[in-house]
Design an enzyme around this catalytic site. Structure first.
Site, short mmCIF file in Angstrom:
data_model
loop_
_atom_site.label_atom_id
_atom_site.label_comp_id
_atom_site.label_asym_id
_atom_site.label_seq_id
_atom_site.Cartn_x
_atom_site.Cartn_y
_atom_site.Cartn_z
N CYS A 42 62.72 23.99 48.89
CA CYS A 42 63.78 25.09 49.03
C CYS A 42 63.39 25.62 50.42
O CYS A 42 62.46 25.52 50.98
CB CYS A 42 63.22 26.23 47.90
N GLY A 43 64.28 26.39 51.06
CA GLY A 43 64.33 26.88 52.23
C GLY A 43 63.06 27.74 52.21
O GLY A 43 62.71 28.20 53.34
#
Length: 161
Positions: free
Chosen positions: A35-36
Site C-alpha cells: 500500500c502507499g
C-alpha cells in the site's frame, strides 16, 4: 464493552485474548504490505520503540480488502514486516474489517470511534484506533495520519496509567 472482550488469531492459528494487554495503551492498525501507506510501518515501529516500555502496545492486523494490497499468507506478511521495517510488535493473522464477515473486534472499533461524517466503514489500510488502559476506544485516525502525529495523544494516555 471493552476491547479486552475480544480474541484475535496469531499467524500460527492460536487465539489470543486481548485481555492479555489489560492495563496497556493500545494502538490497533489495519495494515497492508503493498500500500502507499506501507512505509508507516517504520513510524509505528518508532512509536513501539519509544513508548513500548512505558505501556504502549501496538497491534497490527493485515487486511486484504482494499485493492488486494496484502495478498500473501500470514507468514509472508510477518516476514515482510520484520525484514523491511524491523517490526517487533505483534502482527496477527489477516482479518476482514468491513462487511458481514468483519472481525468482531473491528465491528466494535468502528462502532466506538466512527470516521468522517460518522461513518462506521473503514475506508483504507492503516486506519488506526487508540485504546486507553481500561480497554476503551478513545480515537480513530485516518490512514493519512502518520504515526508520529499520534505522540501527544499517546503520551496523554500513558500519563494516566
Amino acid at each position: 464493552m471493552s476491547v479486552y472482550n475480544y480474541k484475535v488469531k496469531y499467524r500460527s492459528g492460536e487465539l489470543l485474548s486481548l485481555s492479555e494487554y489489560e492495563g496497556k495503551v493500545l494502538l490497533l492498525v489495519n495494515t497492508a504490505s503493498k500500500c502507499g501507506f506501507t512505509p508507516q510501518f517504520a513510524g509505528l515501529e518508532e512509536l513501539n520503540q519509544q513508548y513500548g516500555d512505558k505501556g504502549l502496545q501496538i497491534l497490527g492486523f493485515p487486511c486484504n480488502q482494499f485493492a488486494n494490497q496484502d495478498p500473501g499468507d500470514d507468514e509472508t506478511i510477518q516476514n515482510f514486516c520484520q525484514t523491511n521495517y524491523g517490526v517487533s510488535f505483534p502482527v496477527f493473522s489477516r482479518v476482514v474489517v468491513n462487511g458481514k464477515e468483519a472481525h468482531p473486534l473491528f465491528k466494535h472499533l468502528k462502532e466506538s470511534a466512527r470516521g468522517v461524517f460518522w461513518s462506521k466503514r473503514i475506508k483504507w489500510n492503516f486506519t488506526k484506533f487508540l485504546v486507553d488502559h481500561n480497554g476503551n476506544v478513545v480515537r480513530r485516525y485516518a490512514p493519512r495520519t502518520k504515526p508520529e502525529k499520534l505522540r501527544d495523544d499517546i503520551e496523554k494516555l500513558l500519563a494516566q496509567i
